[in-house]
Motif scaffolding. Structure first.
Motif, PDB file in Angstrom:
ATOM      1  N   UNK A  39      31.117  30.647  78.000  1.00 33.06           N
ATOM      2  CA  UNK A  39      31.357  31.779  76.850  1.00 33.06           C
ATOM      3  C   UNK A  39      32.870  32.226  77.000  1.00 33.06           C
ATOM      4  N   UNK A  40      33.393  32.457  78.294  1.00 34.91           N
ATOM      5  CA  UNK A  40      34.782  32.855  78.421  1.00 34.91           C
ATOM      6  C   UNK A  40      35.772  31.478  78.016  1.00 34.91           C
ATOM      7  N   UNK A  41      35.241  30.198  78.364  1.00 35.06           N
ATOM      8  CA  UNK A  41      36.176  29.057  77.862  1.00 35.06           C
ATOM      9  C   UNK A  41      36.040  29.057  76.296  1.00 35.06           C
ATOM     10  N   UNK A  42      35.156  29.276  75.733  1.00 32.35           N
ATOM     11  CA  UNK A  42      34.828  29.150  74.211  1.00 32.35           C
ATOM     12  C   UNK A  42      35.747  30.439  73.600  1.00 32.35           C
ATOM     13  N   UNK A  43      35.586  31.389  74.181  1.00 34.57           N
ATOM     14  CA  UNK A  43      36.499  32.444  73.727  1.00 34.57           C
ATOM     15  C   UNK A  43      37.909  32.149  73.809  1.00 34.57           C
ATOM     16  N   UNK A  44      38.580  31.493  74.843  1.00 37.50           N
ATOM     17  CA  UNK A  44      39.919  31.099  74.833  1.00 37.50           C
ATOM     18  C   UNK A  44      40.298  29.824  73.898  1.00 37.50           C
ATOM     19  N   UNK A  45      39.239  28.838  74.121  1.00 41.08           N
ATOM     20  CA  UNK A  45      39.726  27.638  73.237  1.00 41.08           C
ATOM     21  C   UNK A  45      39.561  27.571  71.908  1.00 41.08           C
ATOM     22  N   UNK A  46      38.506  28.562  71.380  1.00 38.82           N
ATOM     23  CA  UNK A  46      38.480  28.673  70.011  1.00 38.82           C
ATOM     24  C   UNK A  46      38.963  29.944  69.608  1.00 38.82           C
ATOM     25  N   UNK A  47      38.450  31.056  70.226  1.00 34.36           N
ATOM     26  CA  UNK A  47      38.929  32.494  69.433  1.00 34.36           C
ATOM     27  C   UNK A  47      40.332  32.717  69.925  1.00 34.36           C
ATOM     28  N   UNK A  48      41.037  32.436  70.996  1.00 31.35           N
ATOM     29  CA  UNK A  48      42.302  32.600  71.260  1.00 31.35           C
ATOM     30  C   UNK A  48      43.075  31.807  70.313  1.00 31.35           C
ATOM     31  N   UNK A  49      42.907  30.551  69.921  1.00 28.59           N
ATOM     32  CA  UNK A  49      43.420  29.563  69.264  1.00 28.59           C
ATOM     33  C   UNK A  49      43.645  30.259  67.921  1.00 28.59           C
ATOM     34  N   UNK A  50      42.400  30.417  67.304  1.00 24.25           N
ATOM     35  CA  UNK A  50      42.610  31.129  66.062  1.00 24.25           C
ATOM     36  C   UNK A  50      43.253  32.174  65.804  1.00 24.25           C
ATOM     37  N   UNK A  51      43.100  33.249  66.766  1.00 27.33           N
ATOM     38  CA  UNK A  51      43.704  34.610  66.777  1.00 27.33           C
ATOM     39  C   UNK A  51      45.189  34.331  66.802  1.00 27.33           C
ATOM     40  N   UNK A  52      45.734  33.421  67.850  1.00 29.88           N
ATOM     41  CA  UNK A  52      47.072  33.131  67.981  1.00 29.88           C
ATOM     42  C   UNK A  52      47.640  32.442  66.762  1.00 29.88           C
ATOM     43  N   UNK A  75      40.830  23.268  73.910  1.00 30.35           N
ATOM     44  CA  UNK A  75      41.502  24.035  72.917  1.00 30.35           C
ATOM     45  C   UNK A  75      42.354  23.038  71.987  1.00 30.35           C
ATOM     46  N   UNK A  76      42.607  21.944  72.542  1.00 29.02           N
ATOM     47  CA  UNK A  76      43.297  21.188  71.629  1.00 29.02           C
ATOM     48  C   UNK A  76      42.396  20.655  70.180  1.00 29.02           C
ATOM     49  N   UNK A  77      41.315  20.708  70.321  1.00 29.86           N
ATOM     50  CA  UNK A  77      40.444  20.157  69.201  1.00 29.86           C
ATOM     51  C   UNK A  77      40.512  21.372  68.188  1.00 29.86           C
ATOM     52  N   UNK A  78      40.425  22.533  68.636  1.00 27.59           N
ATOM     53  CA  UNK A  78      40.384  23.639  67.784  1.00 27.59           C
ATOM     54  C   UNK A  78      41.960  23.678  67.177  1.00 27.59           C
ATOM     55  N   UNK A  79      42.885  23.616  67.710  1.00 29.85           N
ATOM     56  CA  UNK A  79      44.117  23.504  67.226  1.00 29.85           C
ATOM     57  C   UNK A  79      44.423  22.320  66.166  1.00 29.85           C
ATOM     58  N   UNK A  80      43.925  21.133  66.353  1.00 29.93           N
ATOM     59  CA  UNK A  80      43.871  20.019  65.421  1.00 29.93           C
ATOM     60  C   UNK A  80      43.234  20.368  64.128  1.00 29.93           C
TER      61      UNK A  80
END
Length: 527
Positions: free
Chosen positions: A84-97, A156-161
């Motif tokens: 859950x924490x990893x998804x929060x960073x890999x998806x949530x943090x990427x979208x927020x940033x 997180x690269x998947x989210x960013x791409x």
């Protein structure tokens, strides 16, 4: 560039890697910093050609094996526990940033369309797996924090791409749908996971049938590229596919590989990953000249782009801190409401997590893939390169000091139930039970007295050592230091016999391998 010139350039770069790594070791710098700086200086040497990177080729060559290596060794149980924490960073943090960077960029450069601002945000928002590995392997972190950073860098690269592709499409067509973006991300992720699982299962089933250590090691090298290319061919996430394959292969390699294959394979992968990471940072630095030339020279960059790029760097750094501390605050609030499944990481760990946001080759490769004629392409390139340099040179050089300053400790809930010495004692008991069961023949005659004595003594010593490590530390260090001296003496005599022609090459290699194994065992036990 002529093929011979390209080969000569690769040889020169390999020499530069060795020299820069040595210099970084002597100066106490992270190797990534020395390689990035050296590559930038290397790019402007007179007579050298301008290095132009093909972004798609760079990603295909470097990303799959580096992702595979990270997933291969990650602690799967802890990954699941902190998903859950990893998804929060890999998806949530990427979208927020991405959103924060897009807003700040549009405010600083009002002439830049929103799609271009969003594309820049998607490019610079995901911290890079390669940069994180290069820095984190030289520092020591509590298990939970290390898993969060490693897991984030894998996914997180998947989210960013995905965000980048939709931003580019919006810039070209003028249309954007949030629902469509979310559906596309879900399909890419699920499809990538399925492809990766298929490749991983195939590797687990087929590799043991090869029955040759070199072929088995080669199959482990083929797996990440097979997974990535297959996923990209069917238009799903190559990143997720490669990570999934790596997780499956890493979990089952203990039963697929024999000890010999694992030792040889680990050595092979260690050298290959070392060279790949080094080449990545050297190539990033070396591509600076091409980026500067493309946008019109240093004067134009300093006059018109330096200020906004610095502001974007500050914005994405603050955005990461805001997300990390905000997420930790939400966790505290949930615990106060009675939901105690997840524990906050605390302010000290949040500071380290917020500061560990280095960008690298993925950021540069994606920036270089922005189509010609796309609005603000030159500014996007310079901003991406500025973010890479800033995060690696500033955060990469200071992360170790920040970690030491925070004085992080392993929480009791994250500590293993058994220490290493206790696990070793349990192993010794299992071994001695097997030896005792087979040490006698049917008549009760002892067949293997020395072997039985050896394992019984080892089990007794291990049991006495468990939980009493501090009391026996000096004696054990002296013991293994003496073992290492004996190994060195044996090696010197073996070399003398070989040089004098007393033994042949095959005997020399076999006995040298025995000494190597004994030395590795002593070094491991001493550590």
């Amino acid at each position: 560039m002529h093929p011979m010139q390209l080969f000569e350039l690769l040889v020169v770069m390999l020499l530069a890697i060795i020299l820069l790594h040595y210099a970084a070791h002597k100066m106490g710098l992270p190797p990534a910093v020395a390689l990035l700086t050296g590559g930038a200086l290397f790019a402007f040497l007179p007579g050298l050609p301008v290095i132009s990177l093909d972004p798609e080729l760079v990603l295909v060559i470097f990303l799959p094996p580096l992702l595979m290596d990270g997933a291969w060794f990650i602690a799967l149980r802890h990954l699941h526990r902190h998903m859950l924490g990893i998804i929060a960073l890999a998806v949530g943090a990427v979208v927020f940033t991405t959103v924060i960077v897009a807003v700040v960029t549009h405010w600083l450069v009002p002439s830049l369309p929103w799609a271009a601002c969003a594309a820049l945000g998607a490019i610079v928002s995901p911290p890079d797996a390669i940069s994180a590995r290069a820095v984190l392997q030289h520092v020591r972190l509590p298990r939970r924090l290390a898993i969060l950073l490693e897991g984030e860098s894998l996914f997180n690269d998947a989210s960013g791409l995905v965000l980048f592709r939709f931003a580019i499409a919006a810039g070209v067509t003028g249309a954007f749908s949030m629902v469509e973006a979310m559906e596309s991300f879900a399909l890419l992720a699920i499809g990538g996971a399925l492809v990766g699982a298929a490749v991983g299962i195939a590797w687990v089933r087929l590799t043991p049938r090869l029955d040759d250590k070199y072929l088995m090691i080669a199959s482990s090298l083929l797996a990440p590229w097979a997974s990535y290319l297959l996923a990209e061919t069917v238009h799903v996430s190559g990143v997720i596919a490669t990570v999934t394959t790596g997780l499956i292969c890493g979990w089952y390699q203990h039963v697929v590989f024999s000890a010999t294959v694992r030792m040889n394979g680990t050595a092979f992968w260690a050298v290959m990953i070392f060279l790949m990471e080094a080449f990545v940072f050297l190539l990033i630095g070396s591509s600076l000249r091409g980026v500067i030339d493309r946008v019109g020279g240093f004067e134009l960059v300093l006059a018109q782009m330096a200020g906004p790029v610095l502001a974007i760097l500050v914005a994405l750094t603050l955005a990461r801190f805001a997300w990390v501390f905000g997420s930790d605050g939400v966790t505290r609030l949930l615990r106060a409401c009675g939901l105690r499944r997840y524990a906050p990481i605390g302010a000290r760990s949040a500071i380290v997590l917020g500061w560990a946001g280095m960008r690298g080759v993925v950021t540069l490769a994606v920036a270089l893939s922005v189509p010609e004629g796309f609005p603000g392409r030159d500014f996007i390139l310079v901003a991406a390169f500025g973010v890479i340099i800033g995060t690696v040179l500033i955060q990469g050089t200071t992360l170790g000091a920040v970690i030491r300053w925070m004085q992080l400790e392993e929480p009791e809930s994250d500590k293993a139930r058994m220490s290493m010495s206790e696990a070793e004692a349990a192993m010794a008991q299992a071994q001695v039970r097997v030896v005792e069961a087979h040490a006698y023949d049917a008549d009760g005659t002892l067949l293997h007295p020395r072997l039985l004595d050896r394992y019984q003594r080892h089990a007794t010593l291990s049991a006495n050592y468990a939980g009493q490590e501090a009391e026996h530390a000096d004696t054990l260090h002296a013991h293994f230091n003496l073992v290492l001296k004996a190994v060195a003496a044996g090696r010197a005599e073996l070399l003398r016999l070989h040089r004098a022609g007393e033994i042949d090459e095959a005997t020399f290699q076999e006995l040298e391998r025995d000494l190597d194994i004994e030395e590795l065992g002593a070094l491991s036990a001493k550590a």
